[in-house]
Design a protein around this motif. Structure first.
Motif, mmCIF file in Angstrom:
data_model
loop_
_atom_site.group_PDB
_atom_site.id
_atom_site.type_symbol
_atom_site.label_atom_id
_atom_site.label_comp_id
_atom_site.label_asym_id
_atom_site.label_seq_id
_atom_site.Cartn_x
_atom_site.Cartn_y
_atom_site.Cartn_z
ATOM 1 N N GLN A 168 46.573 33.785 48.085
ATOM 2 C CA GLN A 168 47.328 34.723 47.201
ATOM 3 C C GLN A 168 46.592 34.505 46.042
ATOM 4 N N ARG A 169 46.213 35.797 45.275
ATOM 5 C CA ARG A 169 45.463 35.781 43.961
ATOM 6 C C ARG A 169 46.518 36.291 42.790
ATOM 7 N N ILE A 170 46.328 35.750 41.670
ATOM 8 C CA ILE A 170 47.103 36.300 40.516
ATOM 9 C C ILE A 170 46.058 36.385 39.365
ATOM 10 N N THR A 171 45.820 37.675 38.962
ATOM 11 C CA THR A 171 44.725 37.878 38.311
ATOM 12 C C THR A 171 45.204 38.491 36.802
ATOM 13 N N VAL A 172 44.963 37.881 35.591
ATOM 14 C CA VAL A 172 45.373 38.397 34.303
ATOM 15 C C VAL A 172 44.018 38.871 33.758
ATOM 16 N N ARG A 173 44.375 40.096 33.178
ATOM 17 C CA ARG A 173 43.221 40.782 32.329
ATOM 18 C C ARG A 173 43.349 40.735 30.889
ATOM 19 N N GLY A 174 42.267 40.866 30.114
ATOM 20 C CA GLY A 174 42.531 40.853 28.678
ATOM 21 C C GLY A 174 41.211 41.430 28.030
ATOM 22 N N SER A 175 41.598 42.021 27.017
ATOM 23 C CA SER A 175 40.229 42.607 26.138
ATOM 24 C C SER A 175 40.499 42.217 24.697
ATOM 25 N N GLY A 176 39.311 42.464 23.988
ATOM 26 C CA GLY A 176 39.216 41.851 22.535
ATOM 27 C C GLY A 176 40.292 42.815 21.770
ATOM 28 N N GLY A 177 40.155 44.158 22.051
ATOM 29 C CA GLY A 177 40.968 45.290 21.357
ATOM 30 C C GLY A 177 40.822 45.180 19.832
ATOM 31 N N ALA A 178 41.623 45.482 18.884
ATOM 32 C CA ALA A 178 41.571 45.807 17.589
ATOM 33 C C ALA A 178 40.892 44.454 16.862
ATOM 34 N N GLU A 179 41.309 43.181 17.422
ATOM 35 C CA GLU A 179 40.856 42.087 16.729
ATOM 36 C C GLU A 179 39.685 41.594 17.258
ATOM 37 N N SER A 180 38.780 42.292 18.396
ATOM 38 C CA SER A 180 37.704 41.960 18.733
ATOM 39 C C SER A 180 36.839 41.183 17.824
ATOM 40 N N ILE A 189 41.729 27.907 39.517
ATOM 41 C CA ILE A 189 41.544 28.801 38.232
ATOM 42 C C ILE A 189 40.097 29.331 38.113
ATOM 43 N N VAL A 190 40.025 30.374 37.781
ATOM 44 C CA VAL A 190 38.777 31.198 37.568
ATOM 45 C C VAL A 190 39.078 31.944 36.149
ATOM 46 N N LEU A 191 37.885 31.557 35.423
ATOM 47 C CA LEU A 191 37.549 31.939 34.057
ATOM 48 C C LEU A 191 36.217 32.947 34.166
ATOM 49 N N SER A 192 36.223 33.840 33.389
ATOM 50 C CA SER A 192 35.118 34.753 33.070
ATOM 51 C C SER A 192 34.467 34.476 31.954
ATOM 52 N N GLY A 193 33.074 34.906 31.900
ATOM 53 C CA GLY A 193 32.642 34.964 30.587
ATOM 54 C C GLY A 193 33.004 36.283 29.804
ATOM 55 N N VAL A 200 42.630 25.415 48.828
ATOM 56 C CA VAL A 200 42.983 26.477 47.648
ATOM 57 C C VAL A 200 44.008 27.186 48.470
ATOM 58 N N ASP A 201 45.197 27.284 47.957
ATOM 59 C CA ASP A 201 46.407 28.109 48.441
ATOM 60 C C ASP A 201 46.700 29.240 47.461
ATOM 61 N N LEU A 202 46.258 29.016 46.191
ATOM 62 C CA LEU A 202 46.610 30.223 45.208
ATOM 63 C C LEU A 202 45.461 29.953 44.020
ATOM 64 N N VAL A 203 44.961 31.228 43.824
ATOM 65 C CA VAL A 203 43.797 31.356 42.774
ATOM 66 C C VAL A 203 44.448 32.153 41.456
ATOM 67 N N VAL A 204 44.367 31.627 40.214
ATOM 68 C CA VAL A 204 44.905 32.438 39.217
ATOM 69 C C VAL A 204 43.604 32.223 38.427
#
Length: 380
Positions: free
Chosen positions: A325-337, A11-15, A193-197
């Motif tokens: 294999q990589r699965i990358t999920v992206r997210g932003s703060g939006g209106a609730e930032s 698992i990879v988690l950004s700042g 590692v065979d899969l990175v999420v």
């Protein structure tokens, strides 16, 4: 409990501050409901991702959520009294005390991580003086003493614009976002590692305008006959003119812009290098197949199979990167930032926090389902 040999997911988690932690909490809750959860062997995290990853490795996401829902800006970075500036940084780093009082002692957290089946690796920026500075620091929960790991998690989340760096072992460390905000490459380099999420926070930075300076100028206008005040008003006028031209309005604005450039550039670079790596792997595989064919076609009769096998064996002896294999999920703060301002004291609404957790969950759910990974019913 699964044995390490059964674990092949990293698992990879950004700042990304409070926004990233809440989104990653939702992301991790969705992962916990999937068949991938017992396969996780490694978590790589920076800043907010370091704390979220540590709690995920211990399967204590519910406690992390309770902590997050009660957090306010002053529980993380408490503004210093003006007389202490700038010698002690803009803020007091309140997060270590908050975690100890409301969650558990950071040292106890690190001791639990040392014994956990999931290895946590956190990243910080090395600001130590001397030619031996490595710039980038990586700390593994299975390799460094718990005392060092506890400090490393806190240093990784120490936003440089707000608080001073921390001593970690024999290094001086601060916010890992400067050098490795999204540690994707480290996960791809891990054997077995065979899969990175991964979760990548996509920030939307607020505009730092001249409204506060304009208010100050209006207050000073009555004293414009005083030469120093008149000169200062002229400087404020020039700052407003710079904003209209799209230029930084002052040195603080310039530093914030440079910080964004550094962090977002190294974040984008992680994905670009990962994409280039995957393209190179495909090219090498194609080259290998072509060379086997060419060897078989041009070898003398009776030696074609031997020639093809020799090419295969030569490639097998070459240390080449594996396709992962990589699965990358992206997210932003939006209106609730939820923004952490330099001196602001506005509180964070629980409604906004819950919305961000839900958004992180939904983003993970959509991406996992696209890869055919559905949620499973959890055992009680």
């Amino acid at each position: 409990m699964s044995q390490m040999s059964d674990r092949d997911v990293a698992i990879v988690l950004s700042g990304g501050g409070m926004n990233a932690m809440l989104l990653e909490l939702g992301f991790l809750k969705r992962l916990r409901e999937s068949s991938l959860w017992p396969r996780i062997g490694w978590i790589y995290g920076t800043s907010a991702g370091a704390l979220a990853g540590a709690m995920a490795a211990l399967d204590r996401l519910d406690e992390l959520e309770d902590l997050a829902l009660g957090l306010q800006p002053s529980d993380i970075f408490r503004p210093q009294r003006l007389w202490r500036l700038p010698l002690n940084g803009l803020h007091e780093y309140a997060l270590p005390t908050t975690i100890a009082e409301r969650l558990l002692d950071p040292l106890d957290l690190a001791r639990s991580l040392a014994d956990a089946p999931i290895e946590v690796v956190v990243f910080a920026t090395d600001v130590s003086e001397g030619e031996d500075s490595t710039y980038e620091l990586a700390y593994s929960s299975h390799e460094v003493p718990p005392e060092t790991m506890a400090r490393a998690v806190l240093a990784s989340a120490a936003i440089t614009a707000l608080v001073l760096p921390l001593p970690v072992g024999d290094r001086i460390a601060t916010d890992g976002g400067w050098v490795r905000n999204f540690p994707l490459g480290a996960a791809l380099d891990r054997p077995n590692v065979d899969l990175v999420v991964a979760f990548r926070y996509v920030p939307s930075y607020p505009h730092l305008g001249v409204e506060a300076l304009a208010r100050l100028r209006r207050r000073l206008h009555r004293f414009r006959a005083v030469p120093p005040v008149r000169a200062f008003i002229a400087e404020l006028d020039e700052a407003e003119a710079r904003e209209q031209r799209g230029e930084p309005i002052h040195l603080g604005d310039m530093m914030l812009r440079l910080m964004r450039v550094a962090i977002q550039h190294n974040t984008a670079l992680e994905e670009r290098l990962a994409d280039e790596r995957e393209r190179a792997i495909r090219e090498v595989a194609s080259l290998r197949a072509d060379l086997v064919t060419i060897a078989a076609e041009h070898a003398r009769p009776g030696r074609r199979a031997r020639a093809a096998r020799a090419v295969e064996e030569r490639f097998a002896r070459t240390a080449l990167p594996r396709s992962i294999q990589r699965i990358t999920v992206r997210g932003s703060g939006g209106a609730e930032s939820l923004e952490q301002s330099i001196r602001g004291r506005s509180e964070w609404a629980e409604r906004a926090k819950l919305a961000l957790i839900t958004r992180g969950y939904a983003a993970a759910d959509a991406e996992l389902q696209a890869y055919g990974i559905d949620a499973i019913e959890q055992a009680s």
